[in-house]
Design a protein around this motif. Structure first.
Motif, mmCIF file in Angstrom:
data_model
loop_
_atom_site.group_PDB
_atom_site.id
_atom_site.type_symbol
_atom_site.label_atom_id
_atom_site.label_comp_id
_atom_site.label_asym_id
_atom_site.label_seq_id
_atom_site.Cartn_x
_atom_site.Cartn_y
_atom_site.Cartn_z
ATOM 1 N N ILE A 86 0.841 -1.203 0.000
ATOM 2 C CA ILE A 86 0.000 0.000 0.000
ATOM 3 C C ILE A 86 0.876 1.253 0.000
ATOM 4 N N LEU A 87 1.888 1.272 0.865
ATOM 5 C CA LEU A 87 2.788 2.424 0.909
ATOM 6 C C LEU A 87 3.558 2.566 -0.394
ATOM 7 N N GLY A 88 4.019 1.447 -0.949
ATOM 8 C CA GLY A 88 4.738 1.505 -2.221
ATOM 9 C C GLY A 88 3.888 2.091 -3.328
ATOM 10 N N SER A 89 2.627 1.698 -3.387
ATOM 11 C CA SER A 89 1.723 2.230 -4.409
ATOM 12 C C SER A 89 1.520 3.724 -4.239
ATOM 13 N N PHE A 90 1.307 4.161 -2.998
ATOM 14 C CA PHE A 90 1.077 5.591 -2.761
ATOM 15 C C PHE A 90 2.342 6.409 -3.013
ATOM 16 N N PHE A 91 3.501 5.875 -2.650
ATOM 17 C CA PHE A 91 4.748 6.611 -2.859
ATOM 18 C C PHE A 91 4.995 6.867 -4.343
ATOM 19 N N VAL A 92 4.941 5.811 -5.157
ATOM 20 C CA VAL A 92 5.222 5.993 -6.585
ATOM 21 C C VAL A 92 4.142 6.836 -7.260
ATOM 22 N N THR A 93 2.909 6.737 -6.774
ATOM 23 C CA THR A 93 1.816 7.531 -7.362
ATOM 24 C C THR A 93 1.999 9.012 -7.090
ATOM 25 N N PHE A 94 2.213 9.360 -5.825
ATOM 26 C CA PHE A 94 2.343 10.776 -5.476
ATOM 27 C C PHE A 94 3.628 11.377 -6.035
ATOM 28 N N LEU A 95 4.727 10.640 -5.977
ATOM 29 C CA LEU A 95 5.984 11.180 -6.484
ATOM 30 C C LEU A 95 5.933 11.395 -7.994
ATOM 31 N N SER A 96 5.355 10.444 -8.715
ATOM 32 C CA SER A 96 5.247 10.618 -10.172
ATOM 33 C C SER A 96 4.344 11.793 -10.521
ATOM 34 N N ALA A 97 3.266 11.999 -9.740
ATOM 35 C CA ALA A 97 2.385 13.144 -9.982
ATOM 36 C C ALA A 97 3.102 14.457 -9.682
ATOM 37 N N ILE A 98 3.905 14.488 -8.610
ATOM 38 C CA ILE A 98 4.645 15.706 -8.268
ATOM 39 C C ILE A 98 5.648 16.059 -9.358
ATOM 40 N N VAL A 99 6.318 15.048 -9.917
ATOM 41 C CA VAL A 99 7.301 15.299 -10.970
ATOM 42 C C VAL A 99 6.621 15.676 -12.282
ATOM 43 N N ALA A 100 5.505 15.038 -12.595
ATOM 44 C CA ALA A 100 4.863 15.248 -13.891
ATOM 45 C C ALA A 100 4.111 16.565 -13.986
ATOM 46 N N THR A 101 3.574 17.061 -12.869
ATOM 47 C CA THR A 101 2.711 18.250 -12.914
ATOM 48 C C THR A 101 3.406 19.488 -13.467
ATOM 49 N N PRO A 102 4.618 19.868 -13.008
ATOM 50 C CA PRO A 102 5.255 21.069 -13.588
ATOM 51 C C PRO A 102 5.523 20.931 -15.084
ATOM 52 N N PHE A 103 5.971 19.756 -15.525
ATOM 53 C CA PHE A 103 6.219 19.557 -16.955
ATOM 54 C C PHE A 103 4.917 19.661 -17.750
ATOM 55 N N ALA A 104 3.848 19.082 -17.215
ATOM 56 C CA ALA A 104 2.567 19.120 -17.914
ATOM 57 C C ALA A 104 2.041 20.547 -18.021
ATOM 58 N N ILE A 105 2.137 21.312 -16.931
ATOM 59 C CA ILE A 105 1.654 22.695 -16.959
ATOM 60 C C ILE A 105 2.493 23.531 -17.930
ATOM 61 N N GLY A 106 3.812 23.350 -17.897
ATOM 62 C CA GLY A 106 4.670 24.086 -18.811
ATOM 63 C C GLY A 106 4.365 23.783 -20.270
ATOM 64 N N ALA A 107 4.196 22.502 -20.589
ATOM 65 C CA ALA A 107 3.866 22.124 -21.961
ATOM 66 C C ALA A 107 2.505 22.661 -22.371
ATOM 67 N N ALA A 108 1.539 22.617 -21.457
ATOM 68 C CA ALA A 108 0.193 23.107 -21.770
ATOM 69 C C ALA A 108 0.195 24.614 -22.002
ATOM 70 N N VAL A 109 0.926 25.359 -21.170
ATOM 71 C CA VAL A 109 1.007 26.811 -21.348
ATOM 72 C C VAL A 109 1.649 27.146 -22.691
ATOM 73 N N PHE A 110 2.685 26.416 -23.063
ATOM 74 C CA PHE A 110 3.319 26.643 -24.365
ATOM 75 C C PHE A 110 2.351 26.369 -25.511
ATOM 76 N N MET A 111 1.579 25.290 -25.403
ATOM 77 C CA MET A 111 0.673 24.905 -26.487
ATOM 78 C C MET A 111 -0.540 25.827 -26.607
ATOM 79 N N VAL A 112 -0.965 26.412 -25.503
ATOM 80 C CA VAL A 112 -2.192 27.212 -25.522
ATOM 81 C C VAL A 112 -1.909 28.705 -25.555
ATOM 82 N N GLU A 113 -0.941 29.172 -24.751
ATOM 83 C CA GLU A 113 -0.750 30.603 -24.564
ATOM 84 C C GLU A 113 0.424 31.177 -25.350
ATOM 85 N N ILE A 114 1.510 30.450 -25.454
ATOM 86 C CA ILE A 114 2.731 31.021 -26.021
ATOM 87 C C ILE A 114 2.814 30.804 -27.529
#
Length: 306
Positions: A86-114
């Motif tokens: 259970i802890l292993g599942s939550f660790f990899v889930t939250f850590l991957s989301a934390i790492v992916a979110t800034p990249f996703a927002i940056g790519a989305a801003v470039f595609m929509v706004e810039i």
């Protein structure tokens, strides 16, 4: 006169087609509901057998740290502590989301706004390509590239939560990016125009107005990506090490609910405690998927733009 009355009261061809269409739609919806209820019933009946048939204590199962269903502890109960997975599942889930979110927002801003034109020509095909890559390919790349890289930098075997985080980060990045793009595009144009009219710069408009208005959609994208990461099995199984031990660091072998489930479900006999505890892990996965869906709907309902 009777002929006229019969013609007026007789259902037209269009009315009969509409009634037939409603019947077909109702049957399809009923079938979908029946399938969902059947899945929940089947998994729940198998998963709860661990507690009602094999008499395993619920707290020992959820908070126990030893996983060896074939062995028996001092209290005569099988060692089926699921907390490491259970802890292993939550660790990899939250850590991957934390790492992916800034990249996703940056790519989305470039595609929509810039640069919408370049984003549509360059980034969009890349994201669509990442979505179509099978899980086994991600797992093989992680096994061939990420695990040796982690081993050379941090030492040890290279298998563990860190390697699983990097693999899941790449896997959920297209999902989070695509949904973030949709959230940014859903922000009304007059929000931007009003901000610029008040003297805000382009970046101030993006940061202070567009991103803040799109927060509910971005949160929905992140939770959706976490749901995808939590249920991933094959790729994470290839890089995490599959050791049913309490995680002590990010670079030591660990396990997740899906990795233990997929490894053991084909090697047990139906109805035994070894099989029932695996169905209990599947029940936890099902409940977590339901929880993620509830959270997504709650965020979408609370954050809908008026």
């Amino acid at each position: 006169m009777e002929n006229v009355k019969e013609v007026l009261t007789k259902k037209s061809k269009r009315a009969r087609m509409e009634q037939r269409g409603k019947l077909v739609s109702f049957l399809c919806i009923a079938l979908i509901v029946l399938v969902v209820i059947s899945i929940f019933y089947f998994v729940a009946s198998r998963g709860l057998a661990t507690f009602f048939v094999d008499k395993v204590n619920v707290f020992d199962f959820l908070f126990g740290t030893q996983w060896n269903p074939s062995a028996v502890g001092p209290d005569g109960q099988p060692l089926v502590g699921a907390l490491p997975m259970i802890l292993g599942s939550f660790f990899v889930t939250f850590l991957s989301a934390i790492v992916a979110t800034p990249f996703a927002i940056g790519a989305a801003v470039f595609m929509v706004e810039i640069s919408p034109r370049n984003g549509e020509k360059i980034l969009q095909p890349v994201i669509e390509l990442l979505v179509g890559i099978p899980s086994v390919v991600y797992g093989f790349i992680g096994l061939s590239v990420i695990v040796p890289a982690v081993r050379s930098v941090f030492g040890g075997t290279g298998f563990g939560i860190l390697a699983g985080t990097f693999v899941l980060f790449i896997m959920i990045l297209p999902t989070v990016t695509t949904m973030t793009v949709d959230a940014l595009r859903a922000v009304p144009r007059h929000y931007r125009e009003a901000s610029l009219a008040l003297g805000a710069t382009r970046w101030q408009t993006i940061y202070k107005v567009v991103l803040r208005a799109a927060v509910p959609g971005i949160l929905t994208a992140v939770v959706f990506g976490m749901a995808r990461a939590f249920g991933e099995a094959l790729a994470i199984q290839m890089v995490i090490g599959n050791a049913a031990l309490m995680p002590t660091s990010l670079v030591t072998p660990a396990s997740t609910l899906t990795s233990i489930l997929t490894m053991g479900i084909g090697n047990t006999i139906m109805g035994t405690v070894q099989n029932n505890v695996l169905w209990s892990l599947a029940l936890i996965l099902l409940l977590m998927s339901l929880l993620f869906n509830i959270v997504i709907r709650f965020i979408g309902k609370k954050g809908a733009l008026k």
